[in-house]
Design a protein around this motif. Structure first.
Motif, short mmCIF file in Angstrom:
data_model
loop_
_atom_site.label_atom_id
_atom_site.label_comp_id
_atom_site.label_asym_id
_atom_site.label_seq_id
_atom_site.Cartn_x
_atom_site.Cartn_y
_atom_site.Cartn_z
N GLU A 98 0.83 -1.21 0.00
CA GLU A 98 0.00 0.00 0.00
C GLU A 98 0.86 1.26 0.00
N LEU A 99 1.94 1.23 0.78
CA LEU A 99 2.83 2.39 0.82
C LEU A 99 3.51 2.63 -0.52
N VAL A 100 3.97 1.55 -1.16
CA VAL A 100 4.62 1.67 -2.46
C VAL A 100 3.64 2.17 -3.51
N VAL A 101 2.44 1.60 -3.50
CA VAL A 101 1.42 2.01 -4.48
C VAL A 101 1.08 3.48 -4.32
N ALA A 102 0.97 3.94 -3.07
CA ALA A 102 0.64 5.36 -2.83
C ALA A 102 1.68 6.26 -3.45
N ALA A 115 0.71 -0.41 -10.65
CA ALA A 115 1.53 -0.08 -9.48
C ALA A 115 1.43 -1.17 -8.42
N ARG A 116 0.22 -1.71 -8.23
CA ARG A 116 0.05 -2.77 -7.23
C ARG A 116 0.79 -4.03 -7.65
N ALA A 117 0.72 -4.40 -8.91
CA ALA A 117 1.42 -5.59 -9.39
C ALA A 117 2.93 -5.42 -9.24
N PHE A 118 3.43 -4.21 -9.53
CA PHE A 118 4.86 -3.93 -9.39
C PHE A 118 5.27 -4.04 -7.92
N GLY A 287 -3.22 0.08 7.93
CA GLY A 287 -4.26 0.78 8.65
C GLY A 287 -3.77 1.78 9.67
N ASN A 288 -2.53 2.23 9.53
CA ASN A 288 -2.02 3.26 10.44
C ASN A 288 -2.73 4.59 10.20
N GLY A 289 -2.53 5.53 11.12
CA GLY A 289 -3.15 6.84 10.96
C GLY A 289 -2.70 7.55 9.70
N GLN A 290 -1.47 7.28 9.29
CA GLN A 290 -0.96 7.89 8.06
C GLN A 290 -1.81 7.48 6.87
N HIS A 291 -2.26 6.23 6.86
CA HIS A 291 -3.13 5.75 5.78
C HIS A 291 -4.50 6.44 5.82
N TRP A 292 -5.05 6.57 7.03
CA TRP A 292 -6.40 7.14 7.18
C TRP A 292 -6.37 8.68 7.19
N ARG A 293 -5.18 9.27 7.22
CA ARG A 293 -5.04 10.72 7.37
C ARG A 293 -5.77 11.21 8.62
#
Length: 337
Positions: A98-102, A115-118, A287-293
């Motif tokens: 998720e971090l890489v895709v973002a 991006a997800r496949a990569f 699911g960290n706060g960074q993900h949820w902003r």
């Protein structure tokens, strides 16, 4: 705060509880707890016992008539007294994807699917050919959930990271992956609090990450409430869930670890000696706060549950809304003998 064994499925576990300024080691069985003496343990203290754990000795006490108390009548603190805290970073496959895709989707040459496949291939290659990434934390910030988490006023981006923590038993140095679990005494719950805007140095980007400032404020490692013996736990397949004010934010499984527990213990032991009672954190699911902003605020309540290990309740208060000293004094208590 009412102490509960909710979510604890083992026939018994260890805990540490407060009696005024003193902290005692206890044996928990169901909704009961009893103090453990050195005679009960057959060892001078908790870490000495963990160095040569005799779980059958404690099992025999469970059915005894000893000085049991209702668990609800005591205040638990951190169940461990580590001399070292090692932390594994970027160790949940889906989280890192998720971090890489973002980051990749900011480049419009790739679709989100591409991006997800990569990212997935990147993680699979890392698991096959890479090695765990470790950093260290301060044992003095290990506290129980008996004190509130004071959010330092120098930032507004304090984040949660619920993690399964390995508790080291027999001393481990350069052990093989095959022998690694022989050096695990048990498991506990840790919430690895992180101040996100301090992770990367702004004054000299070449230095990279600054885990000392980002993760080591007083009370930033709520731990426990129980130490569950390794024979009762399959650390490779446990549900990990964190709720914030009743809303689920993290919901993963340790089966998603890039590097499993035997690999983590073996790899960490190649550099330094792992001591009885040390903590080895295994990483945090998505699911960290960074993900949820959405980051931690005054009045927030985090409920962290790991399958079979019980439930941890952490109350957040803004610095200035409560004295900043309880977490520090709790850390002292957590590391007392």
């Amino acid at each position: 705060m009412t102490t509960s064994s909710a979510g604890l499925t083992a026939p018994f576990a260890l805990a540490r509880f407060r009696d005024g300024d003193a902290v005692h080691l206890g044996l928990v069985a169901g909704d009961r707890i009893r103090e453990l003496s050195a005679v009960d343990l057959g060892a001078a203290d908790l870490n000495a016992f963990l160095g040569r754990p005799d779980w059958e000795r404690l099992r025999a006490l469970v059915s005894g008539d000893g000085p049991w108390m209702p668990l609800a009548d005591v205040v638990l603190t951190a169940p461990v007294v580590p001399r070292q805290v090692l932390q594994a970073g970027a160790n949940y496959r889906q989280h890192v994807i998720e971090l890489v895709v973002a980051g990749l989707t900011q480049d419009d040459t790739r679709t989100p699917e591409e991006a997800r496949a990569f990212a997935a291939k990147l993680m699979d290659d890392r698991a096959a050919n890479g090695e765990p990434y470790f950093f260290i934390g301060l044992p003095t910030i290990v506290v129980g959930d008996d004190v509130p988490l004071v959010l330092p006023g120098y930032s507004d981006v304090h984040d949660w990271e619920l993690e399964l923590a390995v508790v080291i038993g027999t001393e481990a140095y350069r052990v093989s992956r095959e022998d690694a679990l022989d050096h695990v005494a048990g498991y506990t719950i840790v919430n690895d609090i992180t101040t996100r805007d301090l992770v990367f140095r702004k004054d000299m980007k070449e230095i990279g990450t600054d885990w000392y400032r980002a993760k080591n404020a007083p009370g930033f490692l709520p731990t426990g409430p129980f130490l569950v013996p390794a024979p009762f736990v399959d650390g490779g397949d446990l549900d990990v869930r964190l709720d914030l004010n009743g809303e689920t934010k993290q919901d993963g499984s340790t089966s998603d670890l890039l590097f499993d527990i035997p690999t983590l213990v073996s790899s960490a032991s190649q550099t330094t000696v792992l001591l009885p009672g040390d903590l080895l954190l295994t990483g945090s699911p998505p699911g960290n706060g960074q993900h949820w902003r959405r980051f931690l605020r005054d009045g927030d309540v985090m409920t962290g549950t790991i399958e079979g290990l019980g439930t941890q309740l952490v109350r957040c208060v803004a610095e200035g809304a409560a004295a900043a000293t309880p977490a520090a004094s709790a850390a002292t208590g957590a590391n007392a003998s």
